[in-house]
Every structure is written in structure tokens, then in C-alpha cells.
Design an enzyme around this catalytic site. Structure first.
Site, PDB file in Angstrom:
ATOM      1  N   GLY A  13      65.855 122.320  57.456  1.00 42.99           N
ATOM      2  CA  GLY A  13      65.147 122.270  58.753  1.00 42.99           C
ATOM      3  C   GLY A  13      64.949 123.482  59.380  1.00 42.99           C
ATOM      4  N   SER A 143      78.386 120.796  65.831  1.00 44.61           N
ATOM      5  CA  SER A 143      78.164 120.710  67.192  1.00 44.61           C
ATOM      6  C   SER A 143      79.373 120.788  67.833  1.00 44.61           C
ATOM      7  CB  SER A 143      77.387 119.577  67.473  1.00 44.61           C
ATOM      8  OG  SER A 143      77.300 119.464  68.845  1.00 44.61           O
ATOM      9  N   TYR A 156      76.011 110.738  66.278  1.00 44.49           N
ATOM     10  CA  TYR A 156      75.899 112.114  66.202  1.00 44.49           C
ATOM     11  C   TYR A 156      77.248 112.897  66.101  1.00 44.49           C
ATOM     12  CZ  TYR A 156      73.688 116.730  67.270  1.00 44.49           C
ATOM     13  OH  TYR A 156      73.690 118.363  67.210  1.00 44.49           O
TER      14      TYR A 156
HETATM   15  P1  NAP Z   1      65.301 120.667  66.055  1.00 44.57           P
HETATM   16  O1  NAP Z   1      64.569 121.742  67.024  1.00 44.57           O
HETATM   17  O2  NAP Z   1      65.236 119.337  66.426  1.00 44.57           O
HETATM   18  O3  NAP Z   1      64.890 120.839  64.414  1.00 44.57           O
HETATM   19  C1  NAP Z   1      65.285 120.051  63.639  1.00 44.57           C
HETATM   20  C2  NAP Z   1      64.988 120.467  62.284  1.00 44.57           C
HETATM   21  O4  NAP Z   1      65.468 119.714  61.112  1.00 44.57           O
HETATM   22  C3  NAP Z   1      63.396 120.710  61.930  1.00 44.57           C
HETATM   23  O5  NAP Z   1      63.095 121.578  61.261  1.00 44.57           O
HETATM   24  C4  NAP Z   1      63.412 119.095  61.288  1.00 44.57           C
HETATM   25  O6  NAP Z   1      62.236 119.437  60.327  1.00 44.57           O
HETATM   26  C5  NAP Z   1      64.526 119.187  60.295  1.00 44.57           C
HETATM   27  N1  NAP Z   1      64.910 117.872  59.919  1.00 44.57           N
HETATM   28  C6  NAP Z   1      65.244 116.781  60.616  1.00 44.57           C
HETATM   29  N2  NAP Z   1      65.337 115.682  59.641  1.00 44.57           N
HETATM   30  C7  NAP Z   1      65.389 116.277  58.244  1.00 44.57           C
HETATM   31  C8  NAP Z   1      65.309 115.794  57.169  1.00 44.57           C
HETATM   32  N3  NAP Z   1      65.710 114.230  56.980  1.00 44.57           N
HETATM   33  N4  NAP Z   1      65.101 116.539  55.952  1.00 44.57           N
HETATM   34  C9  NAP Z   1      64.964 117.822  56.180  1.00 44.57           C
HETATM   35  N5  NAP Z   1      64.637 118.461  57.238  1.00 44.57           N
HETATM   36  C10 NAP Z   1      64.936 117.811  58.467  1.00 44.57           C
HETATM   37  O7  NAP Z   1      66.805 120.917  66.119  1.00 44.57           O
HETATM   38  P2  NAP Z   1      67.579 122.169  66.682  1.00 44.57           P
HETATM   39  O8  NAP Z   1      67.988 121.994  68.050  1.00 44.57           O
HETATM   40  O9  NAP Z   1      67.265 123.449  66.062  1.00 44.57           O
HETATM   41  O10 NAP Z   1      69.247 121.990  65.760  1.00 44.57           O
HETATM   42  C11 NAP Z   1      69.426 122.372  64.340  1.00 44.57           C
HETATM   43  C12 NAP Z   1      70.663 121.869  64.172  1.00 44.57           C
HETATM   44  O11 NAP Z   1      71.768 122.499  65.088  1.00 44.57           O
HETATM   45  C13 NAP Z   1      70.904 120.392  63.962  1.00 44.57           C
HETATM   46  O12 NAP Z   1      71.820 120.068  62.843  1.00 44.57           O
HETATM   47  C14 NAP Z   1      71.513 120.002  65.217  1.00 44.57           C
HETATM   48  O13 NAP Z   1      72.273 118.935  65.133  1.00 44.57           O
HETATM   49  C15 NAP Z   1      72.597 121.496  65.467  1.00 44.57           C
HETATM   50  N6  NAP Z   1      73.011 121.691  67.045  1.00 44.57           N
HETATM   51  C16 NAP Z   1      71.777 121.877  67.829  1.00 44.57           C
HETATM   52  C17 NAP Z   1      72.277 122.017  69.125  1.00 44.57           C
HETATM   53  C18 NAP Z   1      71.167 122.419  70.247  1.00 44.57           C
HETATM   54  O14 NAP Z   1      71.763 122.439  71.473  1.00 44.57           O
HETATM   55  N7  NAP Z   1      70.048 122.341  70.116  1.00 44.57           N
HETATM   56  C19 NAP Z   1      73.581 121.993  69.300  1.00 44.57           C
HETATM   57  C20 NAP Z   1      74.708 121.801  68.401  1.00 44.57           C
HETATM   58  C21 NAP Z   1      74.208 121.510  67.099  1.00 44.57           C
HETATM   59  P3  NAP Z   1      60.809 118.753  60.660  1.00 44.57           P
HETATM   60  O15 NAP Z   1      60.179 119.770  62.031  1.00 44.57           O
HETATM   61  O16 NAP Z   1      60.051 118.902  59.441  1.00 44.57           O
HETATM   62  O17 NAP Z   1      60.943 117.451  61.261  1.00 44.57           O
END
Ligand code: NAP
Length: 248
Positions: A13, A143, A156
């Protein structure tokens, strides 16, 4: 000299958000980075280009982490290109929010499939290489909601709590081979995932964060770079809050 010179990393991702920042940071520390994405090829390509334009080495790999065959092929591609894999960052994640009485099986399966099964599949494939090398770093993106729960996010939160148990179990399993496994529990980080929140909600959230701001993807990437480095050699099986202290 970077902290990760010569290391070979795979970030799932990595097309945007936290994964993108992690890929760029690991590359800046000297690692070769495989940039995985699911559907956003152009964005992922831009990340890989940014790495190569800065003098680094990148591999662009499309794979849905929830699909075993695609994961096996992805890890094989890294091994074929670079002869092994040192750092795995299980970052790919999705949300599918709904109240429990309305939550569909599809919403449950998609979120658990990507966030938890995806990490299992990637770890299984990567560990086979790391065991042979007797060196490895696995970092799982959990998270803060894994610890506290969150209404509307039963799927989630369950997936992210599962990641912590996965982290601890595998840390015990592979510790003797010099492979560390840790989780990060980010709070609110400014990515597409939190962009849907209203300004009012963000202002309310900020009042509960002692550091007084949302986190950035770079804040998380710094912690990943540390966990991947030799500085974190004796740190394993932990779930580390990277949340401005919202959880305490
Ligand atoms: P994001 O901006 O929504 O990006 C998600 C990423 O995951 C994208 O690169 C997407 O690829 C990829 N992805 C989704 N489904 C996939 C799959 N089946 N196979 C391969 N890649 C996949 O998310 P983010 O906020 O950066 O979050 C990244 C991680 O941190 C996640 O695990 C999220 O749960 C965790 N997290 C985030 C937060 C927050 O506040 N943002 C807080 C706690 C934890 P595509 O672009 O190609 O779809």
C-alpha cells in the site's frame, strides 16, 4: 551513509498516504524499496520514480494483498530482483465503516481480508526468505482503535487488534533467527483515510491529542525507519503508539 544501506524492503500500500511516506523514507535511508499498490498505478509509479530520481532503487509491484497467489508472486518478484527481502512493512489497509447491526458480510470480509489476512499472507511469504538470511524486520500498521475500539468500526478495529496478536505471536516464533516483528498503532494521521472527517470533527479530535495536532505520514515513517534499523535490534513483539498521546 544511510541507516538502511543495502537493505531490501517491501512496503504494501505504498501508492499514497503512510505507505508512500514509508517507502520514500526507507529509500532515503539507503534501502531498495518495492512499492506495492492495488489499484492506483499512476500514484505508485510516481512514488517509484521519486525514489529512482533521487538515486535510489525501486520496484513497482501490483498485487492485492488479500490474494495468496498475488502475494506469493510479489515476494518472488522481489527475491528474483534482489536475492532476498530484509524489511516488510504490512501497511496496506482499508476501512468499511458501518454500525454492527447494518454491517454486511462483505464489509467484514473485505476489511479483515486486506488488513489482517493480507498481513498474514505477506508475512508468511517474507518470513521464508528472512529465516534463510537470519535477519529480518517486519512492521505491521495497526491502529489506536485496536486498543480502544471505535463505534462503526467493529471490522476495522478487530482487524487492527488481530494484527497486534499476529505481531506478538510471530515475534515469539522467529525471534531466535534475528527477525523482529513490531506493530505501530497510529492515531489520526493526515491521509485520504481521515480526509472524509469534517473540520468540526477534526477540531474535536485535536482537543484530545496532547501534542495538539494530527500526525503526518512522515511522523509514522520515522518510526518505521527506526524499527527497521539496527538501532531497534532488541525491540520486538511491541505495539508502539504513534498518536500524539491520544491513547493515554
Ligand atoms: P490510504 O491513504 O487510504 O492508503 C491505503 C493504501 O493501501 C493505498 O496505497 C492502497 O493502494 C493500499 N491498499 C488498499 N487495499 C489494498 C490491497 N488489497 N492490496 C494492496 N494494497 C492495498 O491509507 P493510510 O491512511 O495511508 O493508511 C495506511 C495504513 O495505516 C492502513 O493500514 C491504515 O489502516 C493505517 N492507519 C491509518 C491511520 C490514519 O489516520 N490515516 C491511523 C491508524 C492506522 P491503492 O492506492 O492502489 O488503492
Amino acid at each position: 551513509m544511510g541507516k538502511l544501506d543495502g537493505k531490501r524492503a517491501l512496503v504494501t500500500g505504498a501508492s499514497r498516504g503512510i505507505g508512500k511516506a514509508v517507502a520514500l523514507r526507507l529509500a532515503a535511508e539507503g534501502a531498495k524499496v518495492a512499492v506495492n499498490y492495488n489499484s492506483n498505478k499512476a500514484l505508485a509509479e510516481a512514488v517509484a520514480n521519486e525514489i529512482t530520481n533521487s538515486g535510489g532503487e525501486a520496484l513497482l509491484i501490483q498485487a492485492d494483498v488479500a490474494q495468496a497467489e498475488q502475494v506469493e508472486a510479489m515476494v518472488q518478484q522481489v527475491a528474483d530482483a534482489w536475492g532476498g527481502l530484509d524489511i516488510l512493512v504490512n501497511n496496506a489497509g482499508v476501512t468499511g465503516d458501518n454500525l454492527i447491526m447494518r454491517m454486511t458480510e462483505e464489509e467484514w470480509d473485505t476489511v479483515l481480508g486486506t488488513n489482517l489476512k493480507g498481513a498474514f499472507l505477506c508475512t508468511r511469504a517474507a518470513v521464508r526468505l528472512m529465516l534463510k538470511q537470519r535477519w529480518g524486520r517486519i512492521i505491521n500498521m495497526s491502529s489506536v482503535v485496536a486498543l480502544a475500539g471505535n463505534p462503526g468500526q467493529a471490522n476495522y478495529a478487530a482487524s487492527k487488534a488481530g494484527l497486534i496478536a499476529l505481531t506478538r505471536s510471530i515475534a515469539k516464533e522467529v525471534g531466535s533467527r534475528n527477525i523482529t516483528v513490531n506493530a505501530l498503532t497510529p492515531g489520526f494521521i493526515t491521509t485520504d483515510m481521515v480526509e472524509t472527517l469534517s473540520q468540526e470533527t477534526i477540531d474535536t479530535i485535536k482537543q484530545h491529542i496532547p501534542l495538539g495536532r494530527l500526525g503526518t505520514p512522515e511522523d509514522v515513517a520515522g518510526a518505521v525507519a527506526f524499527l527497521a534499523s539496527d538501532d531497534a535490534s532488541y525491540l520486538t513483539g511491541q505495539a508502539i503508539g504513534i498518536d500524539g498521546a491520544i491513547a493515554i
